[in-house]
Design a protein around this motif. Structure first.
Motif, short mmCIF file in Angstrom:
data_model
loop_
_atom_site.label_atom_id
_atom_site.label_comp_id
_atom_site.label_asym_id
_atom_site.label_seq_id
_atom_site.Cartn_x
_atom_site.Cartn_y
_atom_site.Cartn_z
N HIS A 20 -52.95 -2.83 48.71
CA HIS A 20 -53.05 -2.46 46.87
C HIS A 20 -53.22 -3.48 45.95
CE1 HIS A 20 -54.75 0.27 43.92
NE2 HIS A 20 -55.08 1.13 44.36
N PRO A 21 -54.10 -3.90 45.35
CA PRO A 21 -54.04 -5.02 44.32
C PRO A 21 -53.35 -4.38 42.81
CG PRO A 21 -55.96 -3.98 43.64
CD PRO A 21 -55.65 -2.97 45.02
N LEU A 22 -52.07 -3.06 43.27
CA LEU A 22 -51.57 -1.96 42.46
C LEU A 22 -49.76 -3.00 42.43
CD1 LEU A 22 -49.91 -0.36 40.84
CD2 LEU A 22 -49.82 1.02 42.08
N TYR A 23 -49.28 -3.26 43.16
CA TYR A 23 -48.36 -4.77 43.33
C TYR A 23 -48.45 -5.12 42.78
CZ TYR A 23 -48.37 -1.36 47.76
OH TYR A 23 -48.59 0.08 48.49
N THR A 24 -49.60 -5.92 43.06
CA THR A 24 -49.42 -7.83 42.43
C THR A 24 -49.71 -7.51 40.38
OG1 THR A 24 -51.73 -8.20 42.61
CG2 THR A 24 -50.55 -9.01 44.06
N GLN A 25 -50.21 -6.10 39.90
CA GLN A 25 -49.68 -5.62 38.84
C GLN A 25 -49.48 -5.46 37.86
OE1 GLN A 25 -53.55 -5.79 37.06
NE2 GLN A 25 -53.96 -6.93 38.86
N ILE A 26 -48.20 -5.25 38.93
CA ILE A 26 -46.80 -5.06 37.69
C ILE A 26 -45.87 -6.02 37.57
CG2 ILE A 26 -44.57 -3.13 38.40
CD1 ILE A 26 -45.56 -1.51 39.84
N LYS A 27 -46.32 -6.57 36.53
CA LYS A 27 -45.66 -7.77 35.67
C LYS A 27 -44.44 -7.40 34.40
CE LYS A 27 -49.95 -9.94 37.27
NZ LYS A 27 -51.24 -10.82 36.98
N THR A 28 -44.41 -6.49 33.68
CA THR A 28 -43.71 -6.77 33.21
C THR A 28 -43.37 -4.85 33.50
OG1 THR A 28 -45.02 -4.94 31.62
CG2 THR A 28 -45.23 -7.25 31.70
N ILE A 29 -41.66 -5.20 32.59
CA ILE A 29 -41.12 -3.78 31.99
C ILE A 29 -41.89 -2.55 32.05
CG2 ILE A 29 -39.62 -4.03 30.05
CD1 ILE A 29 -38.28 -2.62 32.55
N GLU A 30 -43.26 -2.63 30.85
CA GLU A 30 -43.90 -2.36 30.62
C GLU A 30 -45.38 -1.55 31.44
OE1 GLU A 30 -42.58 -3.72 26.79
OE2 GLU A 30 -43.67 -4.52 28.48
N GLU A 250 -53.09 2.10 38.58
CA GLU A 250 -53.28 0.27 37.76
C GLU A 250 -54.42 0.67 36.58
OE1 GLU A 250 -56.16 -3.34 39.89
OE2 GLU A 250 -55.80 -0.67 41.21
N LYS A 251 -54.69 1.67 36.50
CA LYS A 251 -55.95 2.19 35.67
C LYS A 251 -54.67 1.99 34.62
CE LYS A 251 -57.62 5.59 34.69
NZ LYS A 251 -58.97 7.41 34.92
N ARG A 252 -54.09 2.87 34.51
CA ARG A 252 -53.65 3.26 33.08
C ARG A 252 -52.70 1.50 32.63
NH1 ARG A 252 -48.02 7.12 32.31
NH2 ARG A 252 -50.21 8.47 32.15
N ILE A 253 -51.60 0.61 34.42
CA ILE A 253 -51.04 -0.54 33.55
C ILE A 253 -52.59 -1.14 32.89
CG2 ILE A 253 -50.68 -2.88 34.46
CD1 ILE A 253 -49.36 -0.50 36.57
N LYS A 254 -53.92 -1.60 33.44
CA LYS A 254 -54.98 -1.64 32.65
C LYS A 254 -55.19 -1.86 31.05
CE LYS A 254 -56.52 -3.92 36.91
NZ LYS A 254 -57.98 -3.98 37.21
#
Length: 261
Positions: A20-30, A250-254
């Protein structure tokens, strides 16, 4: 049919989750905080699946009567012990949910939403009402509704399937992916409690609970093709709901990234 055939038939869903692309979306502490604030619901409702199995596969009432299968009884009681009263990083006895909440606090993720939700569960004494009246993303609501509908239906082989194929069997590989990204993206952030939580799950599920849960599935199927088919259906739906949960995170992060742009 057997556990291997179910695993073969749910591989497509497992591949979606593991890649899932989610794993690479987690880039910041936020981003991490967004992940924790939604994933905590899966950490919490897992305990209800486990407790439903404990009620059905061990004796939790008086007078005590020995349950049918000592091996399955041992499996469930062993997992309950580890999930509800494990050793935390500092040596205190904590449930894995409580460990997760403390890890969230260390990361400055908000716990107010899940805490308010649980207060509503207690006040309404009806988890479905609490879910419906919450402001959670629809995918999170779907995830929780699925769990508690399986529990409410009360078919032990279906509860075991959601528990095993949707959770226990999936967790080691999935959490390894998450952990790898955490370590790479946040080398200077104190994630000791969170990393301990993930590593503890990997250790328990891969080495002990996962294989034992597969034995439980075989026993509960009782060589009944209808039960095998029902377990496969539940396994697929459980993974689809998990994919929906990952999509929601993933949607919340974006959305947060766009609001800061």
């Amino acid at each position: 049919m057997n556990t291997q055939s179910i695993n073969n038939n749910i591989q497509a869903q497992k591949d979606i989750l593991l890649n899932h692309p989610l794993y690479t979306q987690i880039k910041t502490i936020e981003d991490l905080q967004s992940f924790l604030e939604i994933h905590v619901y899966a950490v919490w409702d897992f305990m209800s699946l486990l407790k439903a199995l404990q009620q059905k596969l061990t004796c939790t009432t008086t007078p005590w009567i020995a349950s049918k299968n000592p091996e399955t009884r041992y499996l469930i009681n062993e997992i309950v012990l580890a999930e509800e009263s494990d050793l935390g990083l500092d040596g205190r006895r904590l449930s894995h949910y409580e460990m997760y909440i403390e890890a969230m606090q260390d990361c400055k993720a908000s716990t107010s939403e899940i805490e308010q939700f649980l207060l509503n569960v207690e006040d309404t004494k009806n988890v479905f009402i609490a879910i419906k009246s919450s402001s959670l993303d629809e995918a999170v609501k779907d995830f929780l509704n699925f769990t508690f509908k399986v529990i409410e239906k009360g078919e032990v082989h279906e509860i075991a399937s959601a528990f095993t194929f949707g959770r226990e069997d999936l967790i080691p590989n999935m959490f390894t992916e998450i952990l790898r990204n955490f370590k790479a993206n946040f080398p200077e952030t104190n994630l000791s409690k969170l990393i301990y939580y993930f590593e503890r799950h990997i250790e328990l599920d891969a080495d002990e609970h996962g294989p034992m849960a597969m034995k439980m599935i075989e026993e509960l199927a009782e060589n009944d093709p209808i039960k095998w088919a029902e377990m496969e259906e539940i396994a697929i739906e459980a993974l689809e709901k998990r994919i929906g949960l990952w999509n929601a995170i993933e949607k919340r992060i974006k959305e947060k990234e766009l609001s800061l742009a």
